[in-house]
Each structure stands twice: as structure tokens, then as C-alpha cells.
Design an enzyme around this catalytic site. Structure first.
Site, PDB file in Angstrom:
ATOM      1  N   GLU A   1       0.790  -1.204   0.006  1.00 22.63           N
ATOM      2  CA  GLU A   1      -0.075   0.101   0.055  1.00 22.63           C
ATOM      3  C   GLU A   1       1.004   1.147   0.005  1.00 22.63           C
ATOM      4  O   GLU A   1       1.614   1.556   0.844  1.00 22.63           O
ATOM      5  CB  GLU A   1      -1.023  -0.118   1.113  1.00 22.63           C
ATOM      6  CG  GLU A   1      -2.140   0.677   1.153  1.00 22.63           C
ATOM      7  CD  GLU A   1      -1.923   2.247   1.642  1.00 22.63           C
ATOM      8  OE1 GLU A   1      -1.650   2.873   0.615  1.00 22.63           O
ATOM      9  OE2 GLU A   1      -2.224   2.431   2.665  1.00 22.63           O
TER      10      GLU A   1
ATOM     11  N   CYS B   1      -2.089   9.205   2.803  1.00 20.69           N
ATOM     12  CA  CYS B   1      -1.631   8.597   1.152  1.00 20.69           C
ATOM     13  C   CYS B   1      -2.791   8.879   0.157  1.00 20.69           C
ATOM     14  O   CYS B   1      -2.785   8.842  -0.926  1.00 20.69           O
ATOM     15  CB  CYS B   1      -0.983   7.180   1.081  1.00 20.69           C
ATOM     16  SG  CYS B   1      -2.222   6.254   2.112  1.00 20.69           S
TER      17      CYS B   1
END
Ligand code: ADP
Length: 478
Positions: free
Chosen positions: A249, A283
Site C-alpha cells: 500500500e 496517502c
């Protein structure tokens, strides 16, 4: 640390020594305490312990694991205030956001306590009379995780909960900036009855020592990483030698698009949540705003006015909505991106004032061009560059013009446009008239160089399971 009622949450603290790590409050610079650093040898020992425990943990029933996870979830909720304080102290995010993260982090444990019981296999119609075919799902084995500082609790539980639910022992490496939150939740896991060898943490100021040990180990059968694309690439390559299962991720460069038919007030609300959560250090934060020519000025006016309501400061203080950056390197990088954009023709319309320490006032930049570095790079700070566009096709090209593909957001009320744009965006997650998409119920993850694998949702547990096909032959069918 006097503010914490349940002192057992800080049992990881130790006296300072040559091999201890200082944990610092980014809002004040004050050292909060020390924790022991693990040598390479100690990491190997922890892996051996995980391996020794793996067989018996895998043998527990799903119902037993579920009950332990449920107790862990309950303890997290009971300790929500203390966990939030620890997080704000070491990470900087405002207390209300920290409380939200504790609840979000705990929600993965709640979810996977249920999913533990639903790791169904299949029966498959056979291709011959004398055979019967089926699949079962089994734990991959010891699972390792490397997590970042921006969500110090949720990134641990989003990986540990599915691993434990699936029957995998878990060993995690939290970021050295924010280990106290991670240790506090693992302490609660132990108190909930999960054996110490089944969930462990290791930390070292040199992340590489632990990364190498995890990646090169034959004991670790799965690595789950959340962090930068740069480190993710390296770890993926390292894991190739032992052909591990890997989930990544990684970074993002989220576009946030406002079409000319959008509800502008809703878009401004979504923009504030999406851009400024955790001071822009996530993010999935909106990284670049594309606003249609026809509504550009209107959006910018209202956005700037909403941004002026944000309050930067120590996250423990009442009313603060933007905490400090995690460190000086991060602040310097953000400032240089803004300076560069200004030198290339962008204009600052909010957030001109400089702040002491690690604080950065939220900034809105207009007259931004798609080619500027501030648009191409992940900013990881409270800076909002706003770009004009005039056609849907041009917008889609610009939105997809990045190596990243994690989250994207857009605002429109035209159902045809919504479907067209949603399908054309090369992203793992798309918020439509919504600036915040994360929930334990839906699959979180990216495409392109934002990584692979999904966390949360019904898919999340599969990352920790192998499918085994069983073929029963030689059956007498008469
Ligand atoms: P960030 O910019 O969020 O700090 P990183 O990718 O540098 O992103 O860090 C995410 C996690 O990866 C942290 O736990 C960090 O300590 C770890 N990390 C950084 N470098 C390495 C490495 N060489 N090997 C293993 N882990 C690493």
C-alpha cells in the site's frame, strides 16, 4: 505521559541507554520516553518464536480466534482516550482525529473477528464420475508487516487483525517515530488473551535491519507494507528471493476534481476533509485540485474562506484542526515545493504566514499548472494547488497522468458524466461527491505504482490465506 490513566499501555518504555530509541513530540520537540531497540539477532529470535507458535495458532478454531479478537476490540474502545492521547503526543494529529483513528483502527478488529468465521472454501462439480473436488483455505504462515507513522494504530490493526483472524502469527515493525501507539495496542492484544508469540513488535532506528530480516527470512511467508513507493519497490524485489506473498500500500497523488455542475459547497466541504486530515499527511489526501473554468473563482473563494477557519497548533489543545509535520525534513520539502511553484508562476492566496517549529499553515495556491512539481509529487502536507481545466477529456488525461493510482475524488451531479469519469480514472478507490472513503467495510488499495493487494472488506483476509485444492479420487459410484 502523566495524562495517560492506564499506565500498562506504556509498559514498553525503558530507561535511556545506548540501544534505546527516543520518542519525541513533534509539536513541542520534547522527548516523551525511550523504548528498547531490537538487534538483528533479537529479530531472528522473535521470528523463531513466531514460527514455533504458528502451528498451534493455526489449529485454534475460527470461533476461538474471533472471541479473542472481540476482546481486543473491546479493550481498545475502553482505552480510546488514552490511546488517542499517546497518538497525539507522538504523532501530532489533533486529539479528535486521534480518537477517530482509534475507532477506525479498532473497527478492523471488529470486522475481522467476524470474517474469521467466514473463510469458506468451495465444492466444485467434478469432471469425472470417480472424483470429488473441493477447496479449503488455510493461513499462509507467519505474516510480517512494516507500517508508517501517519496512522500509527490503524496501519497495525488493518494488517494484524486479518492475519490473526486467518490463523497467522503476526510480527510488525512500526515506524520508529510512532512506536508507542503500536505497542499500546499490542499490549491490549496480549491482555485480551492473544499469546505473546502470536503478535509481536520489533523496532530499530535502522529500518533496514528489520526489513532485511523480514524479507530474507524463510519463516516469513507474507509481507504487508504501507509506506512510500520507493521503499515498497525495494521490499518487493527483496521478497522475490523467498517468493513471499506480498501486499503493498504505497504512495498516492490523488486528484480532486470539481466539475461545472458540482454542488460547490459540498465540494468545498469534501476538499477540506480530504486535503487537511492529518495535516495533509495521508496517502489518500487530495494532492491536486482540478476545477472547471466556469466555477474556478467561485470554488477558490469559498475554499479559501473555509481554509481560514482551520487552526494550526498543538493537537492536545482545544479547537486545533492542523497539527505539526512529523519532522523537519518533511517541513523543508513542503516549503521548497511551494517556493518552487511560486517561482514557476503560482500565487499563494491563503497561508502566507510562516510558523515556528514543525508547524505549516494551510496554503492554497492558484494559477497552478499541471506540469509543476507540486502537482507531480506527493506533497504530504497542508498545501492545496488548484488547476483550471475546461474539458472532461483533458481532465481525465491530466488526472491519470501519474505513476500513482490510489485514491481520486470528483464532484458532479450528472449521472452520465459520473459513470464515464468513474470508469476512466485509473485508481483503486474513487470518491464521488465524497472526500473521505476509508472504512473497514470496503477494500482499500491502489493500482499502478500505488501498489497491490486490498485491506479491510471481505477481500482483506484473503491476503493471509492460501487456497488448497483437494481432489478425492478412486470413488466407487455404483
Ligand atoms: P514515510 O515517508 O511514510 O516515512 P517510508 O516508506 O520511508 O515512508 O516508511 C514507511 C515504513 O517503512 C516505516 O516503518 C519505515 O521505518 C520503513 N522503512 C523505511 N526504509 C526501510 C527499509 N530500507 N527497509 C524496511 N523498512 C523500511
Amino acid at each position: 505521559m502523566d495524562l495517560i490513566k492506564n499506565k500498562s499501555l506504556l509498559s514498553c518504555l525503558c530507561e535511556p541507554s545506548d540501544s534505546s530509541i527516543n520518542v519525541t513530540n513533534p509539536a513541542t520537540g520534547e522527548v516523551l520516553g525511550c523504548i528498547p531497540s531490537q538487534s538483528e539477532q533479537q529479530v531472528f529470535e522473535a521470528l523463531d518464536q513466531a514460527q514455533a507458535a504458528q502451528k498451534s495458532w493455526a489449529k485454534t478454531t475460527a470461533k476461538e480466534r474471533s472471541a479473542m479478537l472481540r476482546r481486543w476490540f473491546n479493550l481498545m474502545i475502553e482505552n480510546q482516550d488514552d490511546l488517542a492521547r499517546i497518538m497525539t503526543l507522538e504523532q501530532g494529529k489533533p486529539l479528535a482525529e486521534a480518537r477517530g483513528e482509534v475507532a477506525y483502527g479498532a473497527s478492523f478488529i471488529d470486522w475481522f473477528a467476524e470474517e474469521a468465521k467466514r473463510t469458506y472454501g468451495n465444492t466444485i462439480p467434478s469432471h469425472t464420475e470417480d472424483r470429488r473436488l473441493m477447496t479449503i483455505k488455510q493461513p499462509v504462515g507467519v505474516a510480517a508487516a512494516i507500517t508508517p507513522w501517519n496512522f500509527p494504530i490503524a496501519m497495525i490493526t488493518r494488517k494484524a487483525a486479518p492475519a490473526l483472524a486467518a490463523g497467522c502469527c503476526f510480527i510488525g515493525k512500526p515506524a520508529a517515530q510512532t512506536p508507542l501507539s503500536a505497542y499500546a495496542v499490542v499490549e491490549l492484544a496480549w491482555q485480551a488473551g492473544i499469546p505473546r508469540e502470536v503478535i509481536q513488535l520489533v523496532v530499530n532506528p535502522s529500518a533496514r535491519i528489520i526489513g532485511d530480516a523480514f524479507c530474507n527470512s524463510d519463516i516469513v511467508r507474507k509481507l504487508s507494507f504501507t509506506g512510500s513507493t520507493q521503499i515498497g519497490r525495494m521490499l518487493t524485489a527483496q521478497c522475490a528471493h523467498t517468493v513471499k506473498r506480498v501486499s503493498m500500500e504505497l504512495g498516492g497523488n490523488a486528484p480532486f476534481v470539481v466539475f461545472d455542475d458540482a454542488d460547490i459547497d459540498a465540494a468545498v466541504k469534501g476538499a477540506i476533509v480530504s486535503k487537511f486530515r492529518n495535516a495533509g499527511q495521508t496517502c489518500v489526501c487530495a494532492n491536486r485540485f482540478y476545477v472547471h473554468d466556469a466555477v474556478y473563482d467561485q470554488f477558490v473563494d469559498r475554499f479559501v474562506s473555509a481554509v481560514s477557519q482551520l487552526k494550526t497548533g498543538n493537537g492536545l489543545e482545544e479547537g486545533i484542526t492542523i497539527g505539526p509535520m512529523i519532522d523537519q525534513a518533511s517541513k523543508t520539502n513542503i516549503q521548497s515545493l511551494v517556493e518552487q511553484a511560486v517561482s514557476q508562476g503560482a500565487r499563494v492566496v491563503a497561508g502566507e504566514q510562516q510558523r515556528e517549529g514543525l508547524f505549516v499553515e494551510p496554503v492554497v495556491l492558484v494559477d497552478v499548472d499541471h506540469s509543476m512539481d507540486i502537482v507531480q509529487e506527493e506533497i504530504f502536507g497542508p498545501i492545496a494547488p488548484v488547476i483550471r481545466f475546461s474539458s472532461d477529456d483533458e481532465l481525465i488525461t491530466m488526472a491519470n497522468d501519474t505513476i500513482y493510482g490510489l485514491a481520486a475524488y470528483f464532484y458532479s451531479r450528472d449521472i452520465n458524466r459520473i459513470w464515464k469519469v468513474a470508469e476512466a480514472l485509473e485508481y483503486g478507490m474513487v470518491g464521488i461527491n465524497e472526500g473521505l472513503v476509508s472504512t473497514e467495510l470496503a477494500p482499500f488499495g491502489g493500482v499502478k505504482q500505488s501498489g497491490f493487494g486490498r485491506e479491510g472488506a471481505k477481500e482483506g483476509i484473503d491476503e493471509y490465506l492460501e487456497i488448497k485444492y483437494l481432489c478425492f479420487g478412486g470413488l466407487d459410484n455404483d
